[in-house]
Design a protein around this motif. Structure first.
Motif: not given
Length: 210
Positions: A80, A99, A103
């Protein structure tokens, strides 16, 4: 052919492939579980079960849970990584907020904020953020001849991680519920002063330096 003249069996390619697959499965499982539960609450057994392999392989491939954590952070870093042309404040803001929305707090951020993180893991996590986020932003600010580019970058990154954490954990209603694009625009505007020379600052100089 007699046994004493038998050709020693060579390692099979299939075994190497199986070992690589098991190691990768353990890394993926570790990333998922560390991200969801943190380092201390994740057990070796859970990682093995999530990966579908014998948990004893963790000792063979990584040494122990702490070393697996660092390996998982490194693997996540490689998978990533910020784009090669990453430079600007708007891009880093969009990336971190996205992000966080997708997540939640990942293992790198958890390693920094948890009080029970081992010193080795905390140092490794800080190094990852410095390389992935702080240094590219500092390079962009330095290219603009801004004074103390590294300090400006660190201030911006600290603010961004705090905002992302507050949004994912629901600390404040407005930050939690505002659409992502609107939040990115507001945060970028608020932090833009860090990427702009002060009115009395000469390029490359110190504010107020006459």
């Amino acid at each position: 052919m007699s046994a004493e003249h038998a050709v020693p069996e060579r390692p099979r390619a299939g075994r190497a492939r199986d070992a690589a697959a098991s190691k990768q499965a353990l890394l993926r499982a570790a990333q998922e579980l560390f991200g969801q539960k943190g380092f201390e609450r994740t057990t070796i057994r859970e990682i093995g079960e999530r990966a579908g392999v014998d948990a004893a392989l963790i000792a063979r491939y990584f040494g122990n849970k702490a070393e697996l954590y660092v390996a998982a952070v490194v693997a996540e870093d490689a998978a990533a990584r910020m784009p090669a042309d990453f430079r600007g404040l708007a891009q880093i803001t969009h990336t971190l907020v996205t992000r966080s929305d997708e997540r939640g707090p990942g293992p790198i951020l958890q390693a920094l904020i948890r009080s029970d993180t081992s010193p080795e893991i905390r140092v490794a996590a800080g190094d990852r953020i410095a390389r992935r986020v702080v240094e590219p932003l500092a390079a962009d600010l330095a290219d603009r001849d801004l004074d103390r580019a590294r300090l400006r970058a660190e201030i911006a990154v600290c603010a961004l991680y705090g905002i992302s954490l507050g949004r994912s954990l629901g600390w404040f209603e407005e930050i939690r519920s505002v659409p992502k694009d609107e939040l990115v625009a507001l945060v970028t505007e608020a932090l833009s002063a860090l990427a702009t020379p002060a009115a009395d600052e000469e390029p490359g100089g110190v504010p107020g330096d006459g």
